[in-house]
Design a protein around this motif. Structure first.
Motif, short mmCIF file in Angstrom:
data_model
loop_
_atom_site.label_atom_id
_atom_site.label_comp_id
_atom_site.label_asym_id
_atom_site.label_seq_id
_atom_site.Cartn_x
_atom_site.Cartn_y
_atom_site.Cartn_z
N PRO A 8 0.80 -1.22 0.00
CA PRO A 8 0.00 0.00 0.00
C PRO A 8 0.84 1.28 0.00
CG PRO A 8 -0.09 -1.09 2.13
CD PRO A 8 0.64 -2.01 1.20
N ASP A 9 2.11 1.19 0.40
CA ASP A 9 2.96 2.37 0.43
C ASP A 9 3.57 2.71 -0.92
OD1 ASP A 9 4.33 -0.07 0.74
OD2 ASP A 9 6.08 0.93 1.58
N VAL A 10 3.38 1.87 -1.91
CA VAL A 10 3.92 2.10 -3.25
C VAL A 10 2.84 2.79 -4.08
CG1 VAL A 10 4.85 1.06 -5.34
CG2 VAL A 10 5.45 0.12 -3.10
N PRO A 11 3.09 4.04 -4.47
CA PRO A 11 2.07 4.76 -5.25
C PRO A 11 1.99 4.28 -6.69
CG PRO A 11 4.06 6.08 -5.08
CD PRO A 11 4.30 4.83 -4.26
N ALA A 12 0.82 4.39 -7.26
CA ALA A 12 0.65 4.11 -8.68
C ALA A 12 1.42 5.17 -9.48
CB ALA A 12 -0.82 4.13 -9.06
N PRO A 13 1.95 4.80 -10.63
CA PRO A 13 2.68 5.77 -11.44
C PRO A 13 1.74 6.86 -11.97
CG PRO A 13 2.37 3.74 -12.66
CD PRO A 13 1.86 3.49 -11.27
N GLY A 14 2.34 7.95 -12.44
CA GLY A 14 1.57 9.06 -12.96
C GLY A 14 1.24 8.95 -14.44
N SER A 15 1.66 7.86 -15.08
CA SER A 15 1.35 7.64 -16.49
C SER A 15 1.21 6.15 -16.73
CB SER A 15 2.45 8.22 -17.39
OG SER A 15 3.67 7.54 -17.19
N PRO A 16 0.46 5.77 -17.76
CA PRO A 16 0.28 4.34 -18.01
C PRO A 16 1.58 3.65 -18.43
CG PRO A 16 -0.74 5.62 -19.76
CD PRO A 16 -0.29 6.59 -18.71
N TRP A 17 2.43 4.37 -19.16
CA TRP A 17 3.71 3.81 -19.60
C TRP A 17 4.69 4.93 -19.86
CZ3 TRP A 17 -0.73 1.50 -22.03
CH2 TRP A 17 -1.30 2.27 -23.05
N SER A 18 5.98 4.57 -19.83
CA SER A 18 7.07 5.53 -19.99
C SER A 18 8.07 4.98 -21.00
CB SER A 18 7.80 5.75 -18.66
OG SER A 18 6.90 6.16 -17.65
N GLU A 19 8.55 5.86 -21.87
CA GLU A 19 9.55 5.45 -22.87
C GLU A 19 10.94 5.49 -22.23
OE1 GLU A 19 10.22 5.99 -27.62
OE2 GLU A 19 9.70 7.79 -26.49
N ILE A 20 11.62 4.36 -22.20
CA ILE A 20 12.92 4.25 -21.56
C ILE A 20 14.04 4.61 -22.55
CG2 ILE A 20 14.48 2.76 -20.24
CD1 ILE A 20 11.64 3.41 -18.92
N VAL A 21 14.00 4.05 -23.72
CA VAL A 21 14.84 4.43 -24.85
C VAL A 21 13.89 4.47 -26.04
CG1 VAL A 21 16.99 3.44 -23.93
CG2 VAL A 21 15.53 2.04 -25.39
N PRO A 22 14.28 5.12 -27.13
CA PRO A 22 13.35 5.21 -28.26
C PRO A 22 12.80 3.84 -28.67
CG PRO A 22 15.20 6.68 -28.61
CD PRO A 22 15.52 5.86 -27.38
N GLY A 23 11.48 3.74 -28.63
CA GLY A 23 10.79 2.53 -29.03
C GLY A 23 10.54 1.51 -27.94
N LEU A 24 11.19 1.66 -26.78
CA LEU A 24 11.05 0.69 -25.68
C LEU A 24 10.36 1.36 -24.49
CD1 LEU A 24 11.55 -2.11 -24.45
CD2 LEU A 24 13.82 -1.29 -23.75
N TRP A 25 9.18 0.88 -24.19
CA TRP A 25 8.35 1.45 -23.15
C TRP A 25 8.13 0.43 -22.04
CZ3 TRP A 25 5.79 6.30 -24.01
CH2 TRP A 25 6.05 6.87 -25.26
N LEU A 40 -7.42 2.86 -15.42
CA LEU A 40 -6.92 1.65 -16.05
C LEU A 40 -6.05 2.00 -17.25
CD1 LEU A 40 -10.12 -0.59 -16.02
CD2 LEU A 40 -8.27 -0.49 -14.34
N ALA A 41 -4.94 1.30 -17.38
CA ALA A 41 -4.06 1.46 -18.54
C ALA A 41 -4.40 0.35 -19.53
CB ALA A 41 -2.60 1.37 -18.11
N VAL A 42 -5.15 0.69 -20.55
CA VAL A 42 -5.59 -0.28 -21.54
C VAL A 42 -4.82 -0.06 -22.84
CG1 VAL A 42 -7.57 -1.16 -22.83
CG2 VAL A 42 -7.88 -0.35 -20.48
N VAL A 43 -4.15 -1.12 -23.28
CA VAL A 43 -3.37 -1.06 -24.51
C VAL A 43 -4.28 -1.39 -25.68
CG1 VAL A 43 -1.40 -2.02 -25.76
CG2 VAL A 43 -1.31 -1.80 -23.28
N ARG A 44 -4.24 -0.58 -26.69
CA ARG A 44 -5.00 -0.85 -27.92
C ARG A 44 -4.01 -1.28 -29.01
NH1 ARG A 44 -9.53 -1.34 -25.46
NH2 ARG A 44 -10.38 0.54 -24.53
N ASP A 45 -3.64 -0.33 -29.87
CA ASP A 45 -2.71 -0.64 -30.96
C ASP A 45 -1.53 0.32 -30.99
OD1 ASP A 45 -3.95 1.65 -31.84
OD2 ASP A 45 -4.60 0.82 -33.75
N GLU A 46 -1.21 0.90 -29.83
CA GLU A 46 -0.10 1.87 -29.75
C GLU A 46 1.26 1.22 -29.95
OE1 GLU A 46 -3.24 3.01 -26.61
OE2 GLU A 46 -2.26 1.19 -27.30
#
Length: 168
Positions: A8-25, A40-46
């Motif tokens: 419970p002490d770990v907060p949810a991130p502020g975005s559904p996903w983050s780009e670490i290097v170009p093309g890798l999230w 909810l972070a729902v992946v479609r066709d991104e």
């Protein structure tokens, strides 16, 4: 199999996903939205390839998106689980070399996804410490807060796998 410890002490991130290097999230299944409520972070066709370490129904991806699922716990891994992490990291690395967009996800997008992304970065030539720093800088300070996964990356997954198999 229990795949997520209650923290419970770990907060949810502020975005559904983050780009670490170009093309890798890396990302998760829920995040804190603009209003402060969980969304909810729902992946479609991104993405062209989605690598899922914890699967929840209704979170995508869409039909036609390449999707690999390898559920692992956010804790000690056995040799088979580590081998699966290594395969996913190779798939991510291969897809990046082909110019594809890759998402690696778990519950919040901190630990399990960080382990796979970290291994993919190491495969691409970064040191373990560089990979860990990059992940934390781009996903946030809670990324890779599982000390065991940090040790797996620093030890090398090949070595960690052998040690786990010997212990079994």
């Amino acid at each position: 199999m229990r795949t997520r410890r209650k923290q419970p002490d770990v907060p949810a991130p502020g975005s559904p996903w983050s780009e670490i290097v170009p093309g890798l999230w890396m990302g998760g299944h829920e995040f804190t939205g603009r209003t402060g409520a969980l969304e909810l972070a729902v992946v479609r066709d991104e993405f062209d390839l989605v690598l899922t370490l914890l699967r929840l129904p209704g979170h995508g991806p869409d039909q036609g998106v390449e999707h690999h699922v390898w559920p692992i716990p956010d804790g000690p891994l056995d040799g088979t689980q580590i081998a699966g992490v290594m395969r996913l990291a190779q798939a991510a690395d291969d897809a990046l070399e082909d110019g594809r967009r890759v998402l690696v996800r778990c519950y919040h997008g901190y630990n399990r996804s960080g382990l796979v992304v970290g291994q993919a970065l190491i495969r691409a030539g970064h040191t373990a410490d560089e990979a860990i720093r990059m992940i934390r800088a781009r996903r946030g300070p809670w990324a890779l807060h599982n000390d065991l996964f940090v040790e797996y990356l620093r030890t090398g997954l090949d070595t960690a796998r052998l040690l786990e198999e010997l212990a079994e």
